[in-house]
Structure formats: C-alpha cells, structure tokens
Design a protein around this motif. Sequence first.
Motif, PDB file in Angstrom:
ATOM      1  N   LYS A   1      46.882  35.483  65.343  1.00 18.37           N
ATOM      2  CA  LYS A   1      46.135  34.670  65.240  1.00 18.37           C
ATOM      3  C   LYS A   1      47.032  33.278  64.844  1.00 18.37           C
ATOM      4  O   LYS A   1      46.682  32.194  64.880  1.00 18.37           O
TER       5      LYS A   1
ATOM      6  N   TRP B   1      39.044  32.199  66.110  1.00 17.97           N
ATOM      7  CA  TRP B   1      39.130  33.434  65.153  1.00 17.97           C
ATOM      8  C   TRP B   1      37.986  33.181  64.102  1.00 17.97           C
ATOM      9  O   TRP B   1      37.965  31.997  63.408  1.00 17.97           O
TER      10      TRP B   1
ATOM     11  N   ASN C   1      40.708  39.683  60.193  1.00 22.49           N
ATOM     12  CA  ASN C   1      39.816  38.560  60.868  1.00 22.49           C
ATOM     13  C   ASN C   1      39.640  39.073  62.240  1.00 22.49           C
ATOM     14  O   ASN C   1      39.992  40.142  62.894  1.00 22.49           O
TER      15      ASN C   1
ATOM     16  N   LEU D   1      38.507  38.183  66.650  1.00 25.00           N
ATOM     17  CA  LEU D   1      38.545  37.230  67.678  1.00 25.00           C
ATOM     18  C   LEU D   1      37.415  37.597  68.561  1.00 25.00           C
ATOM     19  O   LEU D   1      37.337  38.798  69.164  1.00 25.00           O
TER      20      LEU D   1
END
Length: 225
Positions: A147, A200, A218, A220
């Motif tokens: 990210k 994200w 995280n 996406l």
Amino acid sequence: MKDFKLDELLKELCVERKIFNSEADFQFALAWKIKENYKDFKVFLEYYFDTGESEKEKKSKMYVDIMLKKDDRFIPIELKYRKKKLKKVYKDDYSNQEIFLTEQSAQDQGRYWFLYDVHRIEKIKDILGERFEKGYAVFLTNDKSYKTAPTKKTKCYDFRIDEKRGVIEKNTFLNWAEDTAESSKGNGGFELKNNYYLNWENYSILPDYEYDDSRVFNYLLIPIE
C-alpha cells in the motif's frame, strides 16, 4: 443478490479472525461467513470455468476461489493473502493455535496476480453475460509495502496497487518493463475495462504483539460490476 455486501462481511470476519495461517484458511473462513449470513446462496470453492480461449498456447482453465450462486446469477470472488514474516509466534485465541507467518517476498508477483484476478473476473463477466451479478477481488496483507508508493520506477510499476496511485484507469495496458525476464511475466500484459479505485482499509491489529508493523493487517477490496 443485489444486497450482498462483502465489505460488511470482512468487517465481521476480522472480529473473529484477526490472522490466517494461509490463503486457503482465509478462503474457507470467508466462505463460511458468507454462508452464515446468506443461507439461500450456494457457495462453491475453486469453482471451475472453461474460457474456451488460449493463453500461451494452452487452453485456459479458470478456478474461482469463491463462487456464489442464486437463481442462476453469479458472484465470483478472488482472494490474495500475502504475508510478512512475524518475528515471534502468535497465539491465536480463536483457533487456540500458534501461528508463525513465513516471509512471502516477490511483491511484484503479488501485485501482478492480484490485478490479473481483476482481469479474470472481467473475463467471467463476459462469459456469463446477464447472469453475472458482480464480482470482487480481495487482497489481504500484513506487508505495508503493497500500500506504499514505490520510491522509483520498478519492473512491475504498471501493476502497483498503492494508495498514492489512487485509481487504475480503464483501457490502460498494464505490462512489465522491457528488461523483465520472461519467466517472471506470468501471462503477460493485459488491459482492464473499467476504472478501479485503490482504497485500502484496516483489517486487524494483533493484540499483545508489539514487535513490529507486521502486526497490522490491511485489505484492498475491488468490486467488478
């Protein structure tokens, strides 16, 4: 099927499952969560598609990670779970087992194959026609490099999925740099048919694990409509 919201299910799942052993573990857990919440859906793992096309002189066989079906309408979901090594074994409360994530390097391949998943779902949409409800590509990771914008132009620059890029614009041909080894190019370059936004979201932070930023997960989520 129009009321299906994968983002809400991921927010539910992260309360129970903050970490996964593998992509297969993530796949099964998400499929189970979907079935719990949408009991009238048929849920398939590794659902087979035959595109009837040729890729690198071989018949293309397409296996979808999770396929949802209801009344002859479909929602394909592709998953990626890319791991950064944990410095210490993590005791997972949910499974009551010790989890030690190993390093998955080759971030260039991780980016490429994720966007290729989006490309594959676009192919499925073309095959299914009106029977295609929508699709999703999900990328879950504790490796913040995915990210984070690259500091220089790399061989996989076209396939970057960082927040700074913001959007992958439709009809842009994505390809490897010219000096990339043929063995690293996968199925080669491709074009995406729609704009895809790179937003994200936080997934989880491992409690009682203060060693480094690998404790932060995280994701996406890209919808294909």
